[in-house]
Design a protein around this motif. Sequence first.
Motif, PDB file in Angstrom:
ATOM      1  N   UNK A 179      45.044 -29.072   2.952  1.00  0.00           N
ATOM      2  CA  UNK A 179      44.437 -30.319   2.671  1.00  0.00           C
ATOM      3  C   UNK A 179      45.015 -31.359   3.096  1.00  0.00           C
ATOM      4  N   UNK A 180      46.340 -31.507   3.032  1.00  0.00           N
ATOM      5  CA  UNK A 180      47.109 -32.635   3.698  1.00  0.00           C
ATOM      6  C   UNK A 180      46.892 -32.703   5.190  1.00  0.00           C
ATOM      7  N   UNK A 181      46.847 -31.630   5.692  1.00  0.00           N
ATOM      8  CA  UNK A 181      46.765 -31.683   7.298  1.00  0.00           C
ATOM      9  C   UNK A 181      45.168 -32.116   7.583  1.00  0.00           C
ATOM     10  N   UNK A 182      44.214 -31.571   6.851  1.00  0.00           N
ATOM     11  CA  UNK A 182      42.681 -31.877   7.036  1.00  0.00           C
ATOM     12  C   UNK A 182      42.479 -33.556   6.855  1.00  0.00           C
ATOM     13  N   UNK A 183      43.419 -33.961   6.056  1.00  0.00           N
ATOM     14  CA  UNK A 183      43.399 -35.871   5.824  1.00  0.00           C
ATOM     15  C   UNK A 183      43.766 -36.356   7.060  1.00  0.00           C
ATOM     16  N   UNK A 184      44.255 -35.710   8.005  1.00  0.00           N
ATOM     17  CA  UNK A 184      45.018 -36.395   9.362  1.00  0.00           C
ATOM     18  C   UNK A 184      44.179 -36.060  10.401  1.00  0.00           C
ATOM     19  N   UNK A 185      42.814 -35.427  10.169  1.00  0.00           N
ATOM     20  CA  UNK A 185      41.949 -35.028  11.193  1.00  0.00           C
ATOM     21  C   UNK A 185      40.772 -35.847  11.237  1.00  0.00           C
ATOM     22  N   UNK A 186      39.775 -35.809  12.334  1.00  0.00           N
ATOM     23  CA  UNK A 186      38.555 -36.522  12.282  1.00  0.00           C
ATOM     24  C   UNK A 186      37.815 -35.857  11.532  1.00  0.00           C
ATOM     25  N   UNK A 187      37.593 -34.873  11.373  1.00  0.00           N
ATOM     26  CA  UNK A 187      36.638 -34.080  10.302  1.00  0.00           C
ATOM     27  C   UNK A 187      37.597 -33.440   9.223  1.00  0.00           C
ATOM     28  N   UNK A 188      37.362 -34.189   7.988  1.00  0.00           N
ATOM     29  CA  UNK A 188      38.152 -33.767   6.870  1.00  0.00           C
ATOM     30  C   UNK A 188      37.515 -32.654   6.189  1.00  0.00           C
ATOM     31  N   UNK A 189      37.928 -31.371   6.516  1.00  0.00           N
ATOM     32  CA  UNK A 189      37.308 -30.459   5.706  1.00  0.00           C
ATOM     33  C   UNK A 189      38.285 -29.198   5.823  1.00  0.00           C
ATOM     34  N   UNK A 190      38.493 -28.257   4.812  1.00  0.00           N
ATOM     35  CA  UNK A 190      39.280 -27.076   4.575  1.00  0.00           C
ATOM     36  C   UNK A 190      38.208 -26.028   4.244  1.00  0.00           C
ATOM     37  N   UNK A 191      38.631 -24.967   5.212  1.00  0.00           N
ATOM     38  CA  UNK A 191      37.828 -23.537   4.891  1.00  0.00           C
ATOM     39  C   UNK A 191      38.873 -22.699   4.382  1.00  0.00           C
ATOM     40  N   UNK A 192      38.583 -22.146   3.133  1.00  0.00           N
ATOM     41  CA  UNK A 192      39.458 -21.029   2.705  1.00  0.00           C
ATOM     42  C   UNK A 192      38.767 -19.561   3.178  1.00  0.00           C
ATOM     43  N   UNK A 193      39.792 -18.849   3.610  1.00  0.00           N
ATOM     44  CA  UNK A 193      39.243 -17.410   3.706  1.00  0.00           C
ATOM     45  C   UNK A 193      39.771 -16.642   2.640  1.00  0.00           C
ATOM     46  N   UNK A 194      38.825 -15.876   2.290  1.00  0.00           N
ATOM     47  CA  UNK A 194      39.333 -14.985   1.126  1.00  0.00           C
ATOM     48  C   UNK A 194      38.642 -13.525   1.177  1.00  0.00           C
ATOM     49  N   UNK A 195      38.876 -12.601   0.384  1.00  0.00           N
ATOM     50  CA  UNK A 195      38.382 -11.173   0.393  1.00  0.00           C
ATOM     51  C   UNK A 195      38.208 -10.696  -1.249  1.00  0.00           C
TER      52      UNK A 195
END
Length: 372
Positions: A179-195
């Motif tokens: 999330x902290x990394x996403x705040x530094x990017x042009x597109x502020x989005x986090x996709x979580x991978x799960x199973x």
Amino acid sequence: MTDTQTFSIASIPGDGIGGEVVAAGLRVLDTVAKLSDGAIAFDITEYPWSSEHYLEHGHYIPAGGLDELQKHDAIYFGAVGSADVPDHTSLWGLRLAITQPFDQWANIRPVTFLPGVESPLRKADDTELDWIVVRENSEGEYAGMGGRNLSGRGPGNEVALQTSLHTEKGTERIIRFAFDLARTRPVKKVSSVTKSNAQQYGMVLWDEVFARVAEDYPDVATESVLVDAMSAKFVLRPEELSVVVASNLHADILSDLGSALAGSLGLAASANLNPERRHPSMFEPVHGSAPDIAGQGVANPIGAISSAALMLDHLGRPAEADAVRHAVENVTEARILPRDLGGSANTIEMTEAIVAQLEAIHAEAAAPMPTP
């Protein structure tokens, strides 16, 4: 006169093409230092830990080896893997023997589509694609828990257990990192991978922590995607991705898929980070030792050079890191490409082309502005 900032780097070329691509990366770092006008310097110490070393001495890392690495600002790693040593022995004997005790719990692997490089994705021709895979690097499926039992009951009766470990603390810290990394990017989005539909304990905990942490980042968009569906999304809808966070195994596989979609595993850079900086972080290409081409001088050095750029970021030199990335882009855009990308340039030719672009970028930046 500016005081020189000297960075102590531990170089571990390792096996196969590791030595060839590490040499390329060090050549680029040497150029970065020369172009800095004395602002920075690199003090390189090479450690000859490899499968050959293992076969001769019975170990990859000698006694006191980690204490030696601890003295450095960063570790620059090539590859490990040899036909003469079982893969699990070499991986646990060298790479994981560094990342785990040094708590390098955040592994980042950018998926970068370079100009002039043909992607198997038709969408890459006219769509801006750029995402980062954030990999939990300390536990999950690679925690090393389990064992083999009951072999004494005779052939066909042995049982092997491989236990996946997911702690709430470990899960939360990697998700917050994403999330902290996403705040530094042009597109502020986090996709979580799960199973979590099949792994009802560890992955359900992962999902719950992700939902809880997301509440602290209302400015960041989120989604939770099953790993099989995410594999399809990498191919069919990659433009929807910005930061992808996943467990150790899931991110390992998905990041290789991302690099293949960008054109080649030879492009893939990575950083194994100890974000608290209690230990040095380690930077490495992810293509492996590639014994089939080792010694031929044809290895693609871009992954190693791009990993050196990630190291410069970590060392607080983002301008120099951006210059290295810009130089790589200029070279591929000019269609100077290694064999794995359909070109004919060898390792040295690729490296020298990138060095020449670094020098040209520096010269352009230093040139006086024209008088109006």
